[in-house]
Design a protein around this motif. Structure first.
Motif, short mmCIF file in Angstrom:
data_model
loop_
_atom_site.label_atom_id
_atom_site.label_comp_id
_atom_site.label_asym_id
_atom_site.label_seq_id
_atom_site.Cartn_x
_atom_site.Cartn_y
_atom_site.Cartn_z
N VAL A 133 0.83 -1.21 0.00
CA VAL A 133 0.00 0.00 0.00
C VAL A 133 0.87 1.26 0.00
CG1 VAL A 133 -1.67 1.34 1.33
CG2 VAL A 133 -1.95 -1.13 1.12
N THR A 134 1.92 1.25 0.81
CA THR A 134 2.81 2.40 0.91
C THR A 134 3.55 2.63 -0.41
OG1 THR A 134 3.14 1.89 3.25
CG2 THR A 134 4.66 3.46 2.26
N THR A 135 3.98 1.55 -1.05
CA THR A 135 4.70 1.67 -2.33
C THR A 135 3.80 2.26 -3.40
OG1 THR A 135 6.05 -0.27 -1.77
CG2 THR A 135 6.06 0.44 -4.06
N VAL A 136 2.55 1.82 -3.45
CA VAL A 136 1.60 2.37 -4.42
C VAL A 136 1.40 3.86 -4.17
CG1 VAL A 136 -0.81 2.32 -5.19
CG2 VAL A 136 0.43 0.18 -4.84
N SER A 137 1.28 4.24 -2.90
CA SER A 137 1.16 5.66 -2.57
C SER A 137 2.42 6.42 -2.97
CB SER A 137 0.89 5.84 -1.08
OG SER A 137 -0.32 5.23 -0.70
N MET A 138 3.57 5.78 -2.77
CA MET A 138 4.84 6.40 -3.11
C MET A 138 4.93 6.71 -4.60
SD MET A 138 7.86 7.38 -2.03
CE MET A 138 8.24 6.53 -0.50
N ILE A 139 4.44 5.80 -5.43
CA ILE A 139 4.44 6.03 -6.88
C ILE A 139 3.62 7.27 -7.22
CG2 ILE A 139 3.76 5.07 -9.12
CD1 ILE A 139 4.30 2.28 -7.88
N GLY A 140 2.49 7.42 -6.53
CA GLY A 140 1.68 8.62 -6.72
C GLY A 140 2.41 9.87 -6.26
N PHE A 141 3.16 9.78 -5.17
CA PHE A 141 3.93 10.92 -4.67
C PHE A 141 5.01 11.32 -5.67
CE2 PHE A 141 3.03 9.67 0.01
CZ PHE A 141 1.80 10.28 -0.06
N THR A 142 5.66 10.33 -6.30
CA THR A 142 6.71 10.66 -7.28
C THR A 142 6.12 11.43 -8.46
OG1 THR A 142 6.47 8.57 -8.52
CG2 THR A 142 8.02 8.59 -6.67
N ALA A 143 4.88 11.09 -8.83
CA ALA A 143 4.22 11.82 -9.92
C ALA A 143 3.97 13.27 -9.52
CB ALA A 143 2.92 11.13 -10.30
N MET A 144 3.54 13.49 -8.27
CA MET A 144 3.32 14.85 -7.79
C MET A 144 4.64 15.61 -7.67
SD MET A 144 0.28 14.64 -4.96
CE MET A 144 0.86 13.20 -4.06
N ALA A 145 5.69 14.90 -7.23
CA ALA A 145 7.00 15.54 -7.10
C ALA A 145 7.50 16.02 -8.45
CB ALA A 145 8.00 14.57 -6.48
N GLY A 146 7.14 15.30 -9.50
CA GLY A 146 7.57 15.70 -10.83
C GLY A 146 7.04 17.04 -11.27
N ALA A 147 5.92 17.45 -10.70
CA ALA A 147 5.32 18.73 -11.08
C ALA A 147 6.14 19.93 -10.60
CB ALA A 147 3.90 18.83 -10.54
N ILE A 148 7.03 19.70 -9.62
CA ILE A 148 7.86 20.80 -9.13
C ILE A 148 9.34 20.49 -9.30
CG2 ILE A 148 6.18 21.80 -7.55
CD1 ILE A 148 7.38 20.27 -5.29
#
Length: 231
Positions: A166-181
């Motif tokens: 679950v944490t890894t799946v959330s992490m993948i989503g966080f990396t996508a958001m991090a890409g925006a900045i």
């Protein structure tokens, strides 16, 4: 209707607008951020979760105060929206890695956001272990560390793996958001090359790749959870 269909195909399925080299670099950056961050999160999450479990197991005033402090700090990082957290810790990130741009610069924020979340899942997994099993280990003379290594972790392993998934799946989503900045990866490519430049095929392909990575992680996690479940 035909014109609308043609417009959709031109905007989202014009694969000639996708640079394979750039896409491969974005995938590599996303995997790098995810894997490196999750290795650190696994270690820190287990230690913090074990600390929360150990403090909360035996009731006393001092332990309750300490548990409350650790719990509050954990909740602060766990509850702060990732984008805000990433901006807030820019001075810390710059001091730690020497830059605030690129995949490496996203790792501190990814770890601080995900480690407390996984720690809570670890604490819950440890609490669900049958107390009779722990008492049996104590009766056989097992010390604290032996109980953790040989009883607590093995008995809670399916829940630990499930929580890590679950944490890894959330992490993948966080990396996508991090890409925006400016962190790079598929999120950055989808935002900068796709949305901002109107190249929606890039956004579409990047989204599909992210979904594929998520499905693989979820599938492997579910398989390992079932494999380690003794029930």
């Amino acid at each position: 209707m035909a014109n609308n269909n043609q417009s959709f195909v031109e905007q989202y399925l014009n694969f000639s607008n996708v640079d394979p080299t750039t896409m491969k670099e974005a995938v590599r950056d996303t995997l790098y951020m995810t894997i490196v961050s999750m290795v650190i999160v696994l270690v820190l999450g287990l230690l913090l979760g074990l600390l929360l479990y150990s403090i909360g197991r035996k009731k006393s005033f001092a332990r309750s105060i300490l548990y409350g402090i650790v719990s509050i700090l954990s909740n602060i990082f766990r509850s702060t929206p990732f984008m805000i957290l990433m901006v807030l810790i820019i001075p810390f990130t710059r001091a730690l890695v020497g830059t605030i741009l690129g995949a490496q610069a996203a790792i501190p924020a990814l770890v601080l956001s995900a480690a407390p979340f996984y720690a809570r899942l670890v604490e819950i997994a440890f609490r669900e272990v049958d107390s009779g099993v722990l008492e049996a280990a104590d009766a056989m003379g097992a010390n604290y560390f032996q109980t953790i290594i040989k009883v607590l972790i093995p008995e809670s392993l399916p829940a630990l793996i499930s929580g890590l998934t679950v944490t890894t799946v959330s992490m993948i989503g966080f990396t996508a958001m991090a890409g925006a900045i400016g962190a790079g990866g598929l999120g950055s490519l989808a935002w900068q090359e796709g949305f901002q430049r109107g190249n929606y095929t890039v956004t579409f392909v990047a989204t599909i790749i992210i979904l594929i990575i998520v499905f693989i992680v979820q599938g492997v996690g579910d398989f390992l959870t079932k494999k380690t479940d003794k029930r």
